[in-house]
Design an enzyme around this catalytic site. Structure first.
Site, PDB file in Angstrom:
ATOM      1  CD  GLU A  47      11.851  43.964  94.078  1.00 27.38           C
ATOM      2  OE1 GLU A  47      11.923  45.196  94.065  1.00 27.38           O
ATOM      3  OE2 GLU A  47      11.296  43.311  93.171  1.00 27.38           O
ATOM      4  CG  HIS A  83      10.196  41.783  89.402  1.00 23.50           C
ATOM      5  ND1 HIS A  83       8.863  41.641  89.690  1.00 23.50           N
ATOM      6  CD2 HIS A  83      10.600  42.938  89.989  1.00 23.50           C
ATOM      7  CE1 HIS A  83       8.479  42.670  90.434  1.00 23.50           C
ATOM      8  NE2 HIS A  83       9.514  43.471  90.616  1.00 23.50           N
ATOM      9  CB  SER A  98       6.053  49.961  99.387  1.00 19.97           C
ATOM     10  OG  SER A  98       4.971  49.308  98.734  1.00 19.97           O
ATOM     11  CG  ASN A 125      11.062  47.021  87.628  1.00 19.27           C
ATOM     12  OD1 ASN A 125      10.886  47.110  86.417  1.00 19.27           O
ATOM     13  ND2 ASN A 125      10.560  46.019  88.353  1.00 19.27           N
ATOM     14  CD1 TRP A 126      11.584  53.313  85.331  1.00 20.44           C
ATOM     15  CD2 TRP A 126      11.304  53.939  83.190  1.00 20.44           C
ATOM     16  NE1 TRP A 126      12.334  54.447  85.121  1.00 20.44           N
ATOM     17  CE2 TRP A 126      12.191  54.860  83.823  1.00 20.44           C
ATOM     18  CE3 TRP A 126      10.993  54.132  81.850  1.00 20.44           C
ATOM     19  CZ2 TRP A 126      12.746  55.944  83.148  1.00 20.44           C
ATOM     20  CZ3 TRP A 126      11.549  55.212  81.172  1.00 20.44           C
ATOM     21  CH2 TRP A 126      12.410  56.116  81.824  1.00 20.44           C
ATOM     22  CE  LYS A 127       7.085  46.966  89.459  1.00 23.58           C
ATOM     23  NZ  LYS A 127       6.294  46.331  90.476  1.00 23.58           N
ATOM     24  N   GLY A 140       4.275  47.350  95.553  1.00 27.31           N
ATOM     25  CA  GLY A 140       3.132  48.123  95.072  1.00 27.31           C
ATOM     26  C   GLY A 140       1.979  48.246  96.061  1.00 27.31           C
ATOM     27  CD  GLU A 173       5.507  43.103  89.278  1.00 26.30           C
ATOM     28  OE1 GLU A 173       6.058  43.632  88.302  1.00 26.30           O
ATOM     29  OE2 GLU A 173       5.225  43.728  90.323  1.00 26.30           O
TER      30      GLU A 173
HETATM   31  C1  PEP Z   1       9.267  46.290  92.224  1.00 25.59           C
HETATM   32  O1  PEP Z   1       8.340  45.683  91.752  1.00 25.59           O
HETATM   33  O2  PEP Z   1      10.431  46.045  91.846  1.00 25.59           O
HETATM   34  C2  PEP Z   1       8.971  47.259  93.265  1.00 25.59           C
HETATM   35  C3  PEP Z   1       9.822  47.394  94.215  1.00 25.59           C
HETATM   36  O3  PEP Z   1       7.772  47.932  93.171  1.00 25.59           O
HETATM   37  P1  PEP Z   1       7.231  49.091  94.165  1.00 25.59           P
HETATM   38  O4  PEP Z   1       8.384  49.988  94.483  1.00 25.59           O
HETATM   39  O5  PEP Z   1       6.159  49.772  93.385  1.00 25.59           O
HETATM   40  O6  PEP Z   1       6.721  48.394  95.380  1.00 25.59           O
END
Ligand code: PEP
Length: 252
Positions: free
Chosen positions: A167, A97, A213, A10-12, A173, A99
């Site tokens: 998640e 997600h 993470s 997921n490049w966001k 993050g 976010e």
């Molecule tokens: C995400 O937001 O989908 C995610 C898993 O981010 P990260 O790997 O940076 O924690």
């Protein structure tokens, strides 16, 4: 039940064209040059879907978007429909997600409507769920995940058109992850809830990814857990080497 692992990036809201092309090409080359026993998916921002699609040509990496509107078309300024995603060559879309749930006030009901629209267009959904740090501290993790599954996953979802991503929000993050035992406990509870909602056969086939993470150094442990069927990767998907090393460590 053997479920092939899915390694999803997921490049966001990251990468302009040059950076995104280079990243996609590096990932495609590495996937071609190695034998991995897993599927790959990359989800760049809307602006890079066409560019990345070209860079992935000839590779077995699937292309996904990070959101979709529930309507096919119409007066929804700034939104993108599942038909449009399909038109661009997307096979997958991330929905719900945390976010988006936070930044755009997305509810389980809305996530469910988006998933139905994507499924009707033949797009596979990666439906995200997960608890906040406060909910975890209050011992509410499983209750929250159950409720999100019941509300966000369409009643007729199948293992072919739906992937679940667990998640924990406090792990995204932050460099923090739950213990392996905690991850397995939550994934097993999610599968039980899926069985209640969709039947045991579907639940047993449905992939449940862990996200939060995931890095090359923790992927092997997390992805070896019986109910963990891959990873949704944010930060580490922005470096081809890290993304590929996660797959190397967990899927070879
Ligand atoms: C995400 O937001 O989908 C995610 C898993 O981010 P990260 O790997 O940076 O924690």
């Amino acid at each position: 039940m053997v479920r092939k692992k899915l390694i999803a990036g997921n490049w966001k809201m990251n990468c302009l064209s040059a950076e995104g092309s280079a990243l996609a090409k590096d990932v495609a080359t590495a996937v071609k040059n190695n034998k991995f026993d897993c599927d790959f998916l990359v989800c760049p921002p809307f602006t890079l879907l066409t560019t990345v699609k070209k860079c992935l040509r000839g590779s077995k990496i699937s292309l996904g978007a990070q959101d979709v509107h529930f309507a096919d078309k119409g007066a929804h300024t700034g939104d993108i429909s599942s038909l449009m995603l399909k038109d661009l060559g997307c096979s997958h879309v991330i929905i719900g997600h945390s976010e988006r749930r936070v930044d755009h006030f997305e509810t389980d009901e809305l996530v469910n409507k988006k998933a139905v629209a994507a499924h009707n267009t033949g797009i596979v959904t990666v439906i995200c769920i997960g608890e906040t740090g406060e909910q975890r501290d209050n011992g509410e993790t499983i209750k929250v995940c159950e409720s999100q599954i019941m509300g966000s996953v369409p009643d007729d979802a199948t293992a072919k058109n739906t992937v679940i991503a667990y998640e924990p929000i406090w792990a995204i993050g932050t460099g923090k992850t739950p213990t392996a035992a905690d991850v397995e406990e939550v994934h097993a509870a999610i599968r039980k809830t899926l069985a209640k909602k969709l039947g045991k056969a579907t639940a047993n086939k449905m992939r449940i990814l862990y996200g939060g993470s995931v890095k090359p150094n923790n992927a092997a442990e997390l992805l070896s857990l019986p109910d963990v069927d891959g990873a949704l990767i944010g930060g580490a998907s922005l470096k081809a080497e890290d993304f590929i090393n996660i797959a190397k460590n967990a899927c070879k």
